[in-house]
Design a protein around this motif. Structure first.
Motif, PDB file in Angstrom:
ATOM      1  N   ILE A  38      60.328 -28.553  15.506  1.00 28.98           N
ATOM      2  CA  ILE A  38      59.426 -27.438  15.213  1.00 28.98           C
ATOM      3  C   ILE A  38      58.137 -27.692  15.957  1.00 28.98           C
ATOM      4  CG2 ILE A  38      58.093 -26.268  13.423  1.00 28.98           C
ATOM      5  CD1 ILE A  38      60.373 -26.648  11.526  1.00 28.98           C
ATOM      6  N   ASP A  39      57.727 -26.720  16.758  1.00 28.34           N
ATOM      7  CA  ASP A  39      56.621 -26.928  17.695  1.00 28.34           C
ATOM      8  C   ASP A  39      55.876 -25.608  17.872  1.00 28.34           C
ATOM      9  OD1 ASP A  39      55.431 -27.008  20.557  1.00 28.34           O
ATOM     10  OD2 ASP A  39      56.056 -29.090  20.253  1.00 28.34           O
ATOM     11  N   PRO A  40      54.527 -25.657  17.924  1.00 27.87           N
ATOM     12  CA  PRO A  40      53.773 -24.413  18.083  1.00 27.87           C
ATOM     13  C   PRO A  40      53.594 -23.981  19.541  1.00 27.87           C
ATOM     14  CG  PRO A  40      52.265 -26.217  17.711  1.00 27.87           C
ATOM     15  CD  PRO A  40      53.653 -26.807  17.630  1.00 27.87           C
ATOM     16  N   GLY A  41      54.227 -24.700  20.476  1.00 28.38           N
ATOM     17  CA  GLY A  41      54.119 -24.307  21.881  1.00 28.38           C
ATOM     18  C   GLY A  41      53.499 -25.368  22.757  1.00 28.38           C
ATOM     19  N   SER A  42      54.099 -26.530  22.802  1.00 25.48           N
ATOM     20  CA  SER A  42      53.586 -27.625  23.632  1.00 25.48           C
ATOM     21  C   SER A  42      53.616 -27.228  25.110  1.00 25.48           C
ATOM     22  CB  SER A  42      54.431 -28.890  23.433  1.00 25.48           C
ATOM     23  OG  SER A  42      54.276 -29.413  22.143  1.00 25.48           O
ATOM     24  N   THR A  43      52.666 -27.771  25.872  1.00 23.59           N
ATOM     25  CA  THR A  43      52.571 -27.455  27.301  1.00 23.59           C
ATOM     26  C   THR A  43      52.604 -28.699  28.175  1.00 23.59           C
ATOM     27  OG1 THR A  43      50.142 -27.476  27.178  1.00 23.59           O
ATOM     28  CG2 THR A  43      51.247 -25.349  26.842  1.00 23.59           C
ATOM     29  N   ASP A  44      52.885 -29.864  27.581  1.00 25.78           N
ATOM     30  CA  ASP A  44      52.826 -31.124  28.329  1.00 25.78           C
ATOM     31  C   ASP A  44      54.195 -31.641  28.762  1.00 25.78           C
ATOM     32  OD1 ASP A  44      53.833 -31.838  25.850  1.00 25.78           O
ATOM     33  OD2 ASP A  44      52.765 -33.764  25.790  1.00 25.78           O
ATOM     34  N   GLY A  45      55.237 -30.834  28.596  1.00 23.68           N
ATOM     35  CA  GLY A  45      56.581 -31.272  28.923  1.00 23.68           C
ATOM     36  C   GLY A  45      57.413 -31.641  27.706  1.00 23.68           C
TER      37      GLY A  45
END
Length: 203
Positions: A38-45
């Motif tokens: 469950i993730d709110p939208g990671s942008t680091d890979g």
């Protein structure tokens, strides 16, 4: 012993690729019927790393740990669920011990960092032990008032019977979700077990 495969492991993350690269090889994923992030939208890979390991991701619309817990309550289909943060603080070697508590029929199992023999907390960012002392004092008050039996009322490394989690009807959205679940479970006279854990340094 109950079928351990009837359990979902929920990985909670936000921009944790560096930690996940070290953590994922340590997880006993074979013990679980389902593994979901469950993730709110990671942008680091982070999302790409999940994809490379075949781990599905459910996106939470609202940021916050509580929002992630509440989303898990809606999507989990197995009878049992275990929550694990992916920053490295929580020791994956404790996962079988949490599941043993589920096998024994407890409604909620908490991995406690304080007081119990064998427990330890990462105090690298809290040299005066203010957070530790406040948590123990607050947990002692909850033990006194609601007889929770827990010395670490706010640690998020915990497991639930899914039906019990839903009966708690949690509505907190941030890190207060753990405190809320501890208090409500105690007030509802659910069976609560606390095991000792040794908190790791964040990866």
């Amino acid at each position: 012993m109950k079928d351990r495969a009837a359990t979902t492991l929920v990985l909670l993350s936000y921009d944790e690729r560096e930690a996940l690269e070290q953590l994922l090889p340590l997880l006993p994923l074979e013990l679980f019927e389902e593994v979901v992030a469950i993730d709110p939208g990671s942008t680091d890979g982070t999302l790409e790393l999940y994809a490379a390991h075949g781990i599905p991701v459910k996106f939470q619309k609202e940021r916050g740990r509580g929002s992630a817990f509440r989303l898990a309550t809606q999507i989990v289909t197995t009878p049992r669920v275990v929550f694990l943060s992916t920053d490295g603080n929580e020791d994956p070697r404790d996962l079988p011990r949490l599941m043993a508590g589920l096998d024994a029929g407890y409604d909620m199992i908490v991995a406690g960092r304080f007081v119990r023999a064998g427990s330890a907390s990462d105090n690298s960012d809290d040299p005066l032990r203010i957070r530790k002392s406040a948590t123990i004092a607050g947990s002692a008050l909850i033990r006194l008032i609601w007889r929770s039996g827990v010395w670490d009322a706010i640690n998020g490394f915990r497991a639930f019977q899914t039906d019990s989690l839903r009966r708690l009807n949690l509505d907190a959205t941030m890190h207060d979700i753990e405190l809320q679940s501890t208090i409500r479970a105690a007030r509802m006279r659910m069976r609560i077990l606390e095991i000792a854990t040794r908190e790791q340094r964040r990866m």
